[in-house]
Design a protein around this motif. Structure first.
Motif, PDB file in Angstrom:
ATOM      1  N   GLU A   1       0.819  -1.220   0.000  1.00  0.00           N
ATOM      2  CA  GLU A   1       0.000   0.000   0.000  1.00  0.00           C
ATOM      3  C   GLU A   1       0.849   1.266   0.000  1.00  0.00           C
ATOM      4  OE1 GLU A   1      -2.775   1.249   3.428  1.00  0.00           O
ATOM      5  OE2 GLU A   1      -4.028  -0.015   2.147  1.00  0.00           O
ATOM      6  N   ALA A   2       2.081   1.173   0.478  1.00  0.00           N
ATOM      7  CA  ALA A   2       2.942   2.349   0.610  1.00  0.00           C
ATOM      8  C   ALA A   2       3.918   2.442  -0.560  1.00  0.00           C
ATOM      9  CB  ALA A   2       3.714   2.275   1.924  1.00  0.00           C
ATOM     10  N   ASP A   3       4.300   3.666  -0.906  1.00  0.00           N
ATOM     11  CA  ASP A   3       5.294   3.893  -1.952  1.00  0.00           C
ATOM     12  C   ASP A   3       6.697   3.645  -1.407  1.00  0.00           C
ATOM     13  OD1 ASP A   3       3.372   4.584  -3.819  1.00  0.00           O
ATOM     14  OD2 ASP A   3       3.459   6.723  -3.308  1.00  0.00           O
ATOM     15  N   GLU A   4       7.600   3.282  -2.329  1.00  0.00           N
ATOM     16  CA  GLU A   4       8.961   2.968  -1.906  1.00  0.00           C
ATOM     17  C   GLU A   4       9.787   4.239  -1.702  1.00  0.00           C
ATOM     18  OE1 GLU A   4       8.956   2.922  -6.431  1.00  0.00           O
ATOM     19  OE2 GLU A   4       7.702   2.083  -4.825  1.00  0.00           O
ATOM     20  N   GLY A   5      10.734   4.178  -0.777  1.00  0.00           N
ATOM     21  CA  GLY A   5      11.718   5.231  -0.605  1.00  0.00           C
ATOM     22  C   GLY A   5      11.173   6.575  -0.192  1.00  0.00           C
TER      23      GLY A   5
ATOM     24  N   SER B   1      15.489   5.653  14.413  1.00  0.00           N
ATOM     25  CA  SER B   1      14.859   6.948  14.128  1.00  0.00           C
ATOM     26  C   SER B   1      14.252   6.958  12.734  1.00  0.00           C
ATOM     27  CB  SER B   1      15.886   8.078  14.237  1.00  0.00           C
ATOM     28  OG  SER B   1      16.960   7.873  13.334  1.00  0.00           O
ATOM     29  N   PHE B   2      13.176   7.724  12.592  1.00  0.00           N
ATOM     30  CA  PHE B   2      12.575   8.017  11.286  1.00  0.00           C
ATOM     31  C   PHE B   2      13.045   9.405  10.837  1.00  0.00           C
ATOM     32  CE2 PHE B   2       9.387   5.009  12.942  1.00  0.00           C
ATOM     33  CZ  PHE B   2       9.164   4.211  11.823  1.00  0.00           C
ATOM     34  N   THR B   3      13.235   9.553   9.539  1.00  0.00           N
ATOM     35  CA  THR B   3      13.550  10.863   8.968  1.00  0.00           C
ATOM     36  C   THR B   3      12.644  11.092   7.762  1.00  0.00           C
ATOM     37  OG1 THR B   3      15.866  10.686   9.628  1.00  0.00           O
ATOM     38  CG2 THR B   3      15.338  12.306   7.923  1.00  0.00           C
ATOM     39  N   GLY B   4      12.077  12.295   7.659  1.00  0.00           N
ATOM     40  CA  GLY B   4      11.277  12.646   6.493  1.00  0.00           C
ATOM     41  C   GLY B   4       9.786  12.600   6.702  1.00  0.00           C
ATOM     42  N   LEU B   5       9.337  12.434   7.937  1.00  0.00           N
ATOM     43  CA  LEU B   5       7.901  12.337   8.202  1.00  0.00           C
ATOM     44  C   LEU B   5       7.177  13.648   7.890  1.00  0.00           C
ATOM     45  CD1 LEU B   5       7.932  10.390  11.593  1.00  0.00           C
ATOM     46  CD2 LEU B   5       6.797   9.628   9.497  1.00  0.00           C
TER      47      LEU B   5
ATOM     48  N   ASP C   1      17.820   0.905  -8.459  1.00  0.00           N
ATOM     49  CA  ASP C   1      18.388   2.239  -8.703  1.00  0.00           C
ATOM     50  C   ASP C   1      17.892   3.235  -7.651  1.00  0.00           C
ATOM     51  OD1 ASP C   1      19.736   1.297 -10.907  1.00  0.00           O
ATOM     52  OD2 ASP C   1      18.253   2.002 -12.362  1.00  0.00           O
ATOM     53  N   ARG C   2      16.628   3.135  -7.318  1.00  0.00           N
ATOM     54  CA  ARG C   2      16.068   4.046  -6.307  1.00  0.00           C
ATOM     55  C   ARG C   2      16.708   3.770  -4.944  1.00  0.00           C
ATOM     56  NH1 ARG C   2      11.988   7.541  -6.130  1.00  0.00           N
ATOM     57  NH2 ARG C   2      10.932   7.957  -4.151  1.00  0.00           N
ATOM     58  N   TYR C   3      16.904   2.487  -4.640  1.00  0.00           N
ATOM     59  CA  TYR C   3      17.502   2.135  -3.354  1.00  0.00           C
ATOM     60  C   TYR C   3      18.990   2.466  -3.296  1.00  0.00           C
ATOM     61  CZ  TYR C   3      13.247  -0.203  -1.764  1.00  0.00           C
ATOM     62  OH  TYR C   3      11.961  -0.472  -1.345  1.00  0.00           O
ATOM     63  N   ASP C   4      19.654   2.510  -4.447  1.00  0.00           N
ATOM     64  CA  ASP C   4      21.046   2.994  -4.447  1.00  0.00           C
ATOM     65  C   ASP C   4      21.098   4.423  -3.927  1.00  0.00           C
ATOM     66  OD1 ASP C   4      22.165   0.669  -5.410  1.00  0.00           O
ATOM     67  OD2 ASP C   4      22.254   1.332  -7.499  1.00  0.00           O
ATOM     68  N   ARG C   5      20.151   5.243  -4.374  1.00  0.00           N
ATOM     69  CA  ARG C   5      20.101   6.637  -3.933  1.00  0.00           C
ATOM     70  C   ARG C   5      19.716   6.717  -2.458  1.00  0.00           C
ATOM     71  NH1 ARG C   5      15.840   8.513  -8.121  1.00  0.00           N
ATOM     72  NH2 ARG C   5      15.803  10.407  -6.845  1.00  0.00           N
ATOM     73  N   LEU C   6      18.759   5.868  -2.051  1.00  0.00           N
ATOM     74  CA  LEU C   6      18.339   5.870  -0.658  1.00  0.00           C
ATOM     75  C   LEU C   6      19.484   5.438   0.252  1.00  0.00           C
ATOM     76  CD1 LEU C   6      15.868   6.257   1.258  1.00  0.00           C
ATOM     77  CD2 LEU C   6      15.464   3.793   1.038  1.00  0.00           C
ATOM     78  N   PHE C   7      20.270   4.460  -0.190  1.00  0.00           N
ATOM     79  CA  PHE C   7      21.365   3.977   0.638  1.00  0.00           C
ATOM     80  C   PHE C   7      22.417   5.066   0.865  1.00  0.00           C
ATOM     81  CE2 PHE C   7      25.554   2.011   1.202  1.00  0.00           C
ATOM     82  CZ  PHE C   7      25.325   1.331   2.401  1.00  0.00           C
TER      83      PHE C   7
END
Length: 518
Positions: free
Chosen positions: A345-349, A374-378, A488-494
């Motif tokens: 249901e949730a979008d990635e990254g 910790s969460f960041t970006g809420l 590719d998206r997770y490379d940026r997230l990492f």
């Protein structure tokens, strides 16, 4: 038809299991008892030795209610268990105190002291293992400074499986894996006096028991243990290696191919590669473990997240407690069954989560007893499914962080642990490390790994490789390819995850000071 059985005992942090296998590796039945331990605000995590043995007996006896002729059919036992920790007994074999578990964080100041010693790199290059609060060596050093009365009474320092083996056989012993990564040299699989001295434990050398390899040496089940379990006195008992490497063995960390890795996504996260002893990559940060396999010349290179699925457990427990406040009784299993739906249901990254939820901080690929989640970006628009997705992606980022610290990525990732039943979770893990994933069909990989050692020890198989070919390889599922676009998206997230991880220690220190200030 009456067939012989091998029982593998896996005394984990959450559950103690006794699992019966046929001699060719088919799982016959499982009996389990929920494990119990105590935690306190000062970071202590302790467990009763007596209760642990009682629970082990109960788990074994539980198999007799599920398998006809169980007592007469069992031809061997093998025992593994949760790693690290300190289980002290006295000369009479009685517990000195409750065990200090791997979760115990009290020795964090001692880690800092030992890491600052000039000979720390030398110790690391022998053991292949970075110091952290989980380890028996650090805990013993902390006890020597702060709880000396415990060590004055103790005559033997066990790990969990060693304690159970003692109760089964009356033999004081440990295995090559825990002995060498804590107090020895992974190349020789023996204790090393320089390593012991570097921990300040030269005066306590006598606490360390004999090292035996359970794939070569067994001891007979004692009369007392036979009376308690109902099994035949004298059947061979094998002391297996530590549970994380037994789980990896049962799940397929070593089947003969190169560039294969194995991750166990349980309460803790264990990430392993099977390599030759001569090919171990020792990182500059001095972290991780090198743990011997019951295969000559081969070891597992390991990084472990202190908490993996434990982060998801925390989030689901928060939800369950909130629902309970409104009169809605909700079992943990009901919420676990919703995880796959929430992930989809949730979008990635969309959010960043650092999964350091354990009170003991983190141990891989960095060591910091103050590390916190910790969460960041809420934003106002995020909802519970977004939090679930962020937590799982945080587990994936932490897993990739571990593989990066072991010298790079892998071509194939083999997965084990209850959490990997989720297809979306597997997709997230695969994309995070850029490798196809395979799930082992082996339900109880840790107990199976232990039982495999017994199978070799009693001569059912000539070598461990022969046993692997029948017990492990046929149970590996099909390769699920990694999603390139998601990767590719997770490379940026990492990259963001890693940069923030490097910056967080200052915040963790400030928060600790705030919590403990008046």
């Amino acid at each position: 038809m009456i067939t012989d059985l091998i029982v593998g005992i896996d005394a984990g942090t959450s559950v103690i299991k006794a699992v019966a296998f046929s001699l060719d590796g088919k799982q016959v039945a499982v009996s389990s008892v929920r494990n119990t331990y105590n935690t306190t605000f000062d970071g202590a995590a302790t467990q009763s030795l007596g209760q642990t043995w009682d629970d082990c007996v109960c788990a074994i006896k539980g198999l007799s209610q599920k398998i006809e002729g169980f007592q007469q059919r069992v031809v061997a036992l093998a025992v593994t268990g949760q790693g690290d920790g300190t289980w002290l007994i006295d000369e009479a074999g009685a517990p000195v105190c409750d065990a200090w578990l791997w979760l115990d964080g009290r020795s964090a100041p001692t880690v800092d002291i030992l890491n600052a010693k000039p000979n720390e790199r030398q110790r690391f290059e022998k053991t292949g293992t970075g110091l952290n609060t989980c380890q028996q060596g650090v805990q013993l050093a902390h006890m020597a400074s702060h709880f000396p009365q415990l060590l004055k009474t103790a005559t033997t320092a066990f790990h969990c499986k060693d304690w159970l083996y003692f109760n089964l056989t009356q033999v004081r012993a440990t295995d090559p894996s825990e002995a060498s990564f804590t107090f020895g040299d992974f190349r020789t699989r023996q204790y090393d006096d320089q390593v012991i001295d570097s921990l300040g434990l030269g005066g306590y050398r006598a606490l360390l028991p004999e090292i035996i390899d359970g794939s070569e040496t067994t001891h007979p089940l004692s009369q007392e243990a036979a009376d308690l379990t109902g099994l035949k006195v004298g059947i061979p008992v094998s002391l297996a290696y530590v549970d994380m490497v037994m789980t990896a063995l049962g799940a397929g960390v070593h089947t003969g191919q190169d560039n294969v890795a194995c991750s166990v996504i349980g309460s803790t996260g264990v990430h392993m590669r099977s390599v030759l002893s001569d090919d171990v990559f020792l990182n500059d940060q001095g972290t991780g473990y090198v743990i011997a396999l019951p295969i000559q010349g081969r070891v597992t290179q390991v990084q472990t997240n202190m908490a993996s699925a434990l982060n998801l457990d925390w989030l689901l427990n928060v939800a369950a407690e909130l629902l309970k406040d409104f009169g809605c009784e909700c079992t943990p299993q009901m919420l676990v069954n919703k995880v796959e739906h929430w992930l989809q249901e949730a979008d990635e990254g969309q959010l960043l989560y650092h999964p350091y939820i354990s009170d003991a901080g983190e141990r891989g690929p960095f060591v910091n007893g103050r590390a916190r989640a910790s969460f960041t970006g809420l934003t106002y628009h995020h909802r519970f499914p977004d939090l679930v997705r962020a937590v799982v992606e945080g587990l994936a980022m932490a897993m990739r962080d571990c593989y990066e610290a072991m010298g790079g990525r892998t071509e194939e990732l083999r997965l084990s642990g209850g959490a990997v039943r989720s297809p979306t979770l597997r997709k997230i893990l695969a994309a995070s490390v850029g490798a196809g994933v395979r799930v082992s069909g082996r339900e109880e990989a840790g107990a199976a790994g232990a039982a495999m050692m017994a199978a070799v020890a009693i001569g059912q198989y000539k070598t461990m490789d022969d046993c692997i070919a029948e017990w492990v390889t046929p149970l590996l599922g099909q390769v699920e390819k990694a999603d390139v676009a998601l990767g590719d998206r997770y490379d940026r997230l990492f990259k963001v995850f890693y940069r923030q991880r490097l910056a967080l220690p200052e915040t963790w220190l400030a928060m600790e000071q705030l919590r403990f200030s008046k």
